[in-house]
Design a protein around this motif. Structure first.
Motif, PDB file in Angstrom:
ATOM      1  N   THR A 612       0.850  -1.195   0.000  1.00 59.10           N
ATOM      2  CA  THR A 612       0.000   0.000   0.000  1.00 59.10           C
ATOM      3  C   THR A 612       0.884   1.242   0.000  1.00 59.10           C
ATOM      4  N   ASP A 614       1.276   5.310   0.303  1.00 58.99           N
ATOM      5  CA  ASP A 614       0.688   6.569   0.737  1.00 58.99           C
ATOM      6  C   ASP A 614       0.880   7.607  -0.358  1.00 58.99           C
ATOM      7  N   VAL A 631      -2.139  -0.435  -5.124  1.00 58.50           N
ATOM      8  CA  VAL A 631      -3.024  -0.021  -4.027  1.00 58.50           C
ATOM      9  C   VAL A 631      -2.495   1.283  -3.452  1.00 58.50           C
ATOM     10  N   TYR A 632      -3.333   2.316  -3.438  1.00 52.63           N
ATOM     11  CA  TYR A 632      -2.902   3.646  -2.993  1.00 52.63           C
ATOM     12  C   TYR A 632      -3.866   4.172  -1.931  1.00 52.63           C
ATOM     13  N   TYR A 633      -3.285   4.779  -0.881  1.00 54.38           N
ATOM     14  CA  TYR A 633      -4.064   5.351   0.212  1.00 54.38           C
ATOM     15  C   TYR A 633      -3.801   6.855   0.279  1.00 54.38           C
TER      16      TYR A 633
END
Length: 725
Positions: A612, A614, A631-633
């Motif tokens: 993940t 950021d 997957v990016y937050y």
């Protein structure tokens, strides 16, 4: 590079008058360079970028549908300057974009604003000018001191903000321009006494020009604005700025050029009608991390742009004069000296090449047939150099490396001609490199006196007879009468061994005796120990001695394989990993394998996880780079107005026809109320649901999924979860 046009292909390879840089195989088009390179210039505002294709690119464009028009293009990423390929099914267009209505008045003589108007003093002159449908009356009072500059000031005073009068000295005109722009913008001079005799050298009131709008957009339509000299593509309801040039139009196997203005080369020339001799195009400059350097305007800095050293205009430098490209004909390491052996082709240089051909220093590692950057002159820094004295000359040795000792002095036989240095030391890690100092540098010292050779002293050997070829003497050869003629003895002693008609040795046990002699000879060597050899034995090096060993049956028998058992025995799924430092193969568990974009078929994946990443918000913009994961937050600490999705990977770039997915997790901060505008990419949402609005509650979590199957041109977008606080 000097160019005579903008936005198009400068040169491309041909054979028998036909282009050979594009070739279609199946549903893909490849870029070919076997017959020469292809140079392309991209117009981007005031800059012209130069790009060279010097290596083949297999399946650069595609897949393509049959019986369908496609336009193939190169794209320069505006963030990373990386070149990629793309296609569109819409014919590209070009125009001047949005403009204002105008009308001109022409004079036979108009050299400057100081020219007198010749209007009669104290006489009132008028002009009725309709601007955007409304009549504006201009009133001017003639005087002896009146010039065209003061006349324009009076006209502009009456027009106010509705229009502007300007002088066009080059075309001997006064131009009246509307204060608005677009298709409704117009100017029309309908009457009055001002624009007529006795106004000095008046000729005519010309036909008015209507204003224009930006073209109506259709998704994936390309439009080049000739006024701003920039390319745009219509996406998400608006024109998005890009840097692109088209290679050709294709339908099935038929290629059609889109350039104009170059006789006999339909694929070359400007694609947008911009022709102007004396222009320059430069290569985009990047730093040591591969990040492009930008000007204050945001455009890329190129090798044709001037820059200053220590702020001094005296030390202005232009990189295009010193940096060139070449294609390697052998493996070449960074900082090795090379020579040009053909146009655009390079090999490692030697000492004897100095002053004989063009030499340069490689600025990057190159394998055979790879194209890299070269420096032909200037200051070059290598952190691995460790020179001790400033000003010391350096020469080329026999392998493209630098040496502080003149090879002519140390080995005059291999280097019979004294050569000048190719550079001098500036700092412990830098030199000034200059083609052998242009032949103007200090010559190397002459060779020492060389004595005659003896059986223990290296030196000169004399010929016993004159050389057959004086410029290429041979110590022992055809000119030595002691070697010719050789006469084979007519008879042999009875003890000699002879051969039969099949070439086999004859004589009492001759073959067996020779074999035993060979065995004893091998075993008599100091570092060989042969003990009771059997069939299929081989010699194995123990570190000090060669010993005979039976054939290897197990991996662990190999000297360069170490089975590092995690438990008492190997575990399922262990792999062998090679360590180039220790030169050992070692078993390992949980080893990461990089497929570099290759396919993985028929695999039963039990479980896996994804990293993940950021993603910060910078100036209301976030950048998602697929090269780092899927997957990016993002913590919403501010509103998002633009989302850019790119793929900077060079080993696994996006490929049309493959599916790529991104999971985008957003969370409101403790304040909440942050918004997302789905702009920057072509997001396609479910028509039954519409464009989503992010949950505004503090700490709320929303999840979105994006899928592309056309290399990132459009993204199928889904709401995977809402308000998951």
């Amino acid at each position: 590079m000097r160019i005579d046009f903008q936005q198009g292909i400068i040169t491309y390879p041909t054979s028998t008058g036909q282009q050979v840089f594009l070739a279609k195989t199946g549903s893909f088009v490849s870029l070919q360079t076997a017959n020469g390179r292809t140079d392309v210039t991209f117009a981007h505002g005031s800059e012209n970028y130069l790009h060279t294709e010097a290596s083949d690119v297999i399946n650069a464009w595609g897949p393509l549908l049959p019986n369908t028009d496609y336009w193939l293009y190169w794209d320069i990423n505006m963030l990373t300057a990386v070149r990629t390929f793309g296609t569109t099914q819409l014919q590209p267009i070009f125009s001047s974009g949005i403009s204002a209505g105008k009308q001109t008045i022409t004079f036979s003589t108009l050299t400057s604003g100081a020219n007198p108007t010749n209007l009669v003093p104290s006489t009132t002159y008028t002009a009725n000018i309709i601007i955007d449908g409304t009549t504006r009356v201009v009133t001017v009072l003639g005087s002896l001191a009146q010039t065209f500059s003061t006349l324009l000031a009076e006209i502009n005073n009456d027009l106010s903000s509705h229009g502007t009068a300007t002088l066009d000295i080059a075309n001997k005109q006064i131009r009246i321009t509307s204060g608005s722009s677009g298709i409704s913008s117009s100017v029309s001079i309908t009457g009055g006494t001002l624009f007529a005799p006795p106004l000095a050298t008046f000729v005519s009131i010309d036909i008015a020009s209507q204003g224009t709008n930006e073209p109506l957009g259709t998704t994936d339509q390309h439009w080049f604005n000739t006024a701003t000299q920039k390319m745009y593509v219509y996406q998400s309801g608006g024109w998005r700025e890009v840097v692109r040039v088209f290679a050709a139009k294709i339908n099935n196997n038929t290629f059609t050029g889109v350039g104009t203005g170059v006789v006999g080369k339909p694929f070359a020339g400007s694609q947008v009608g911009l022709v102007s001799p004396g222009l320059t195009a430069g290569r985009i400059v990047v730093d040591n991390t591969g990040t492009p350097i930008r000007r204050a305007s945001g455009q890329f800095f190129t090798t044709e742009d001037d820059f200053f050293v220590n702020g001094s205009p005296v030390n202005v430098i232009r990189l295009e004069a010193n940096i060139i490209n070449g294609t390697a004909r052998e493996n070449i390491a960074r900082y090795q000296v090379v020579k040009f052996t053909q146009f655009g082709r390079i090999n490692l240089a030697t000492y004897n090449d100095t002053q004989e051909t063009v030499i340069a220093m490689a600025m990057e590692d190159m394998l055979i047939n790879q194209t890299g950057t070269l420096c032909v002159q200037g200051v070059i820094t290598n952190p691995d150099w460790n020179f001790q004295t400033v000003g010391v000359p350096v020469w080329i040795d026999g392998y493209g490396l630098l040496t502080q000792t003149n090879p002519h002095v140390t080995d005059p036989l291999a280097h019979p001609t004294d050569k000048v240095p190719v550079g001098r030391v500036l700092t412990p890690t830098s030199i000034y490199f200059d083609q052998g100092l242009g032949g103007k540098g200090e010559r190397g010292p002459g060779g020492d006196q060389i004595d005659l050779a003896t059986d223990v002293v290296f030196g000169i050997s004399r010929l016993s007879v004159p050389a057959v070829h004086p410029l290429d003497p041979i110590v022992v050869g055809d000119n030595d009468p002691r070697l010719i003629p050789y006469v084979h003895p007519a008879t042999h002693p009875a003890s000699m061994i002879t051969t039969d008609v099949y070439g086999m040795l004859t004589g009492p046990n001759a073959q067996v005796q020779f074999q035993q002699l060979a065995d004893r000879s091998l075993d008599s060597l100091g570092d060989v120990s042969v003990t009771t050899p059997v069939t299929n034995d081989f010699l194995r090096w123990t570190g000090t001695t060669w010993v005979n060993s039976p054939g290897i049956r197990y991996l662990n028998d190999l000297l360069d394989v170490t089975l590092d058992l995690p438990t008492s025995s190997l575990a399922s799924g262990d792999v062998l990993v090679y360590n180039s430092t220790t030169q050992q193969w070692t078993s390992s568990t949980n080893q990461a394998i990089d497929l570099n974009g290759q396919s993985l078929k028929g695999s039963n994946i039990i479980n896996y996880c994804e990293q993940t990443i950021d993603t910060p918000i910078v100036s209301n913009v976030i950048n998602i780079d697929y090269a780092f994961g899927g997957v990016y937050y993002c913590l919403l600490t501010n509103n998002i107005t633009t989302i850019n999705i790119l793929n900077s990977s060079t080993t696994a770039p996006w490929i049309n026809g493959r599916a790529y997915s991104i999971t985008f997790i957003v969370q409101q901060d403790t304040t909440g109320g942050r918004t997302i505008t789905w702009a920057g990419e072509s997001f396609k949402w479910d028509s039954m649901v519409g464009v989503p609005t992010v949950t505004a509650s503090a700490n709320a979590i929303d999840v979105y999924t994006f899928i592309t199957i056309n290399g990132g041109n459009t993204w199928l977008s889904f709401v995977s979860g809402k308000n998951m606080s």
